[in-house]
Every structure is written in C-alpha cells, then in structure tokens.
Design an enzyme around this catalytic site. Sequence first.
Site, PDB file in Angstrom:
ATOM      1  N   LYS A  22      -8.539  -0.302   9.832  1.00 53.67           N
ATOM      2  CA  LYS A  22      -8.281  -1.432   8.927  1.00 53.67           C
ATOM      3  C   LYS A  22      -8.085  -0.932   7.505  1.00 53.67           C
ATOM      4  O   LYS A  22      -8.475   0.181   7.133  1.00 53.67           O
ATOM      5  CB  LYS A  22      -9.432  -2.442   8.976  1.00 53.67           C
ATOM      6  CG  LYS A  22     -10.814  -1.891   8.601  1.00 53.67           C
ATOM      7  CD  LYS A  22     -11.094  -1.850   7.115  1.00 53.67           C
ATOM      8  CE  LYS A  22     -12.424  -1.234   6.772  1.00 53.67           C
ATOM      9  NZ  LYS A  22     -12.598  -0.994   5.312  1.00 53.67           N
ATOM     10  N   PRO A 117      -8.418   8.403   9.931  1.00 51.80           N
ATOM     11  CA  PRO A 117      -9.142   9.452   9.200  1.00 51.80           C
ATOM     12  C   PRO A 117     -10.651   9.219   9.216  1.00 51.80           C
ATOM     13  O   PRO A 117     -11.125   8.084   9.152  1.00 51.80           O
ATOM     14  CB  PRO A 117      -8.590   9.338   7.775  1.00 51.80           C
ATOM     15  CG  PRO A 117      -7.267   8.671   7.926  1.00 51.80           C
ATOM     16  CD  PRO A 117      -7.390   7.748   9.095  1.00 51.80           C
ATOM     17  N   ALA A 119     -14.286   9.123   7.659  1.00 48.09           N
ATOM     18  CA  ALA A 119     -14.824   8.827   6.322  1.00 48.09           C
ATOM     19  C   ALA A 119     -13.700   8.558   5.335  1.00 48.09           C
ATOM     20  O   ALA A 119     -13.739   8.990   4.184  1.00 48.09           O
ATOM     21  CB  ALA A 119     -15.720   9.965   5.833  1.00 48.09           C
ATOM     22  N   GLY A 120     -12.677   7.826   5.797  1.00 50.78           N
ATOM     23  CA  GLY A 120     -11.497   7.583   4.970  1.00 50.78           C
ATOM     24  C   GLY A 120     -11.385   6.171   4.449  1.00 50.78           C
ATOM     25  O   GLY A 120     -10.353   5.795   3.892  1.00 50.78           O
ATOM     26  N   GLY A 121     -12.424   5.345   4.635  1.00 47.56           N
ATOM     27  CA  GLY A 121     -12.365   3.972   4.147  1.00 47.56           C
ATOM     28  C   GLY A 121     -11.537   3.054   5.023  1.00 47.56           C
ATOM     29  O   GLY A 121     -11.119   1.980   4.595  1.00 47.56           O
ATOM     30  N   GLY A 125     -14.813   4.863  12.596  1.00 47.88           N
ATOM     31  CA  GLY A 125     -15.992   4.848  13.455  1.00 47.88           C
ATOM     32  C   GLY A 125     -16.248   3.474  14.031  1.00 47.88           C
ATOM     33  O   GLY A 125     -16.667   3.341  15.187  1.00 47.88           O
ATOM     34  N   ALA A 127     -13.919   1.261  14.664  1.00 41.44           N
ATOM     35  CA  ALA A 127     -12.915   1.068  15.710  1.00 41.44           C
ATOM     36  C   ALA A 127     -13.332   1.786  16.994  1.00 41.44           C
ATOM     37  O   ALA A 127     -13.119   1.271  18.100  1.00 41.44           O
ATOM     38  CB  ALA A 127     -11.555   1.579  15.231  1.00 41.44           C
ATOM     39  N   ASP A 159     -17.849  -3.684   9.847  1.00 40.17           N
ATOM     40  CA  ASP A 159     -16.457  -3.498  10.246  1.00 40.17           C
ATOM     41  C   ASP A 159     -16.242  -3.580  11.756  1.00 40.17           C
ATOM     42  O   ASP A 159     -15.107  -3.724  12.210  1.00 40.17           O
ATOM     43  CB  ASP A 159     -15.931  -2.143   9.762  1.00 40.17           C
ATOM     44  CG  ASP A 159     -15.747  -2.092   8.252  1.00 40.17           C
ATOM     45  OD1 ASP A 159     -15.713  -3.169   7.629  1.00 40.17           O
ATOM     46  OD2 ASP A 159     -15.628  -0.984   7.713  1.00 40.17           O
TER      47      ASP A 159
END
Length: 322
Positions: A22, A117, A119-121, A125, A127, A159
Amino acid sequence: MSLPAPSTTRLFSHATAQAPGKVNLSLRVGTPRADGYHPVASVYLAVSMLEEVTATPRQDGEITVTLSEQSSAFVDPDAIPVDSSNLAARAALRLREHLGRDPQTHGVHLEITKQVPVAGGMGGGSADAAAALLACAALWDAGLSRQALAEIAAPLGADVPFAVMGGAAVGLGVGDELTPLLARHPVHLVLVPATTGLSTPQVYGLLDQLREEGGLPMPEVDPEVDPHLVQALTSGDAEELALLLANDLQVPAATLVPELSEMLDVGLEEGALAGQVSGSGPTVMFLARSAEESFQLAARIEDRTGVAAVAVHGPVHGARVL
C-alpha cells in the site's frame, strides 16, 4: 470464541494467496496518546506490487517460514525474520488459535515471495500476514469471510486488515478504523524503493522531537482526512490529487535519509505531477497522469539515477487465494 474443528476436513497439498502493498496518499499524524500510539488520519491505496505466500501443511505442529528465491532483487533476505516473529507466522498462529485446531498436528510451512520493499513504508510485512491468513484459511478449510479474517488480523497491526480488504480506504484511530472508498478510477504511480529500510518507530520519534523543538508545527486537534483529497481520488482527477498529497512523516524520514529529498527533486524534474515519501519511508512515490506516463517516468528516473523505479497502479483487490 474458538470454533470447533470440522468433523471432516478436506486435505490440500498447499494453498497460495497474494496480498497488495500500500501507499498512503495522505498521512496526517497527531500527538501521542496515553498508550504511546499516534492517532492518524490516512488515505490508503492498495497498489499492484504484491506479496505471495504459499502454505504447505506440517504434521508436527510447527509454523515455519522461508523466503522464496523468486523474491524481488531489491528485497534483502537478511532483513526478513524467518522465526516466530515473522508477521506471516504470527498470522498463521492467530488463525489456528481462532479455529481451535490442534497445535500438535496443524502446523504449516509458509514460503514468502516478496516484491514489496522491506521496511519501506508500504506495509510489506502486513501484506505477508494478510496473504498467510488467506492461504492458511484455505488450507484448513476455515470457512471464514474476508471481514472475519480482517478482524482476526487487527491485533497484528493497523495495515494488516487493509491488506486483507484492499482497494482504497480512509484509516482513522491508529489506522485500523477503516472506511472503504469507492475509488473506481486508476491512480498511476512510480515507486522508487530505497536500498535500506527505515524504522517506523524511529521516524515517529523524530517527528515528535521536531515538533517539540519547534521545527514542525504541533497539531492542536486530532488529524482528519481532507475531503477534497477523497473527492479527487474518487473522481480520478490526477491533477487535483497531486495538489493534495500529504505526509507528516516525510520531513523526519528525509531528515534521517537526506537522499530522499534528492530523489523527490529528480522525479519532479522528470515530469511527475507530485512526489512524496510513502508512509514512514524510505520508498518514494511519484504521481503520473496515465499508465503510459508512469512507465515513461520510471524509465527516465532509472536512466538518470541508476536506481530501480517501478510503475504501479491502484486501487487493486485485497488478499486473495490463487
């Protein structure tokens, strides 16, 4: 309440599910509550960068995780926990407990193919957890609705329920109070993943510090979603949407990783309608008018910087079994 195990259970050799990453088109952050969490007002958009989880039964009760070799080249395998702390493993455990299945016999192996990615914002994780829930629900013949699975997912993080539901949504509270949006028009984006991740707690901590020191304004009320942004999203007005993108975490993220500001400048110079850090970063996203323009923009950014850029679109469906 735990559900009784069915008297007859269909046996599957495996089950595979996908769930989307997202972006936050808007992310407004309030001051910390008494419990330490920040109230947020966010507009989530599920995008066409998908995580995939294949669940295979184990008869020893163990829940194990491995990372597929088919994972994206910009995913660092060393950054993925493969023990019980992995969010996908925790999701499988929660579902098994909810179903009341025997922990001595209902084990599962989860193979994760990552595209989002780390720890890419972008909620990669989360998902994984959503895909693991659907894959295990199919494997164990759970008979649960998507809404029920989203409710089971809620304690795993704000999330995860959104990754189960997909589409576009307003998120309030700590991001877990979801209201779906009827966004039927595609939003075209270019994502530029960073080579290293950012700690979400560190970014929020720096936001608080900058506000306390006067470097950023202190919000006086709990955050709200801009109704004009919601209207632009649902009407498919890319030019208007570009004017309304917002992220309170962008300044602290760019303070921790100054290269983000440089990448934002590059994207705008190459023709993006707007650029923004995604969530807590460090993935950077750029808004384009169309699918064709997004692919062209991605190519120009890659040619200029040598950094991978990926054209995606949203909203896309939530987690689903393949």
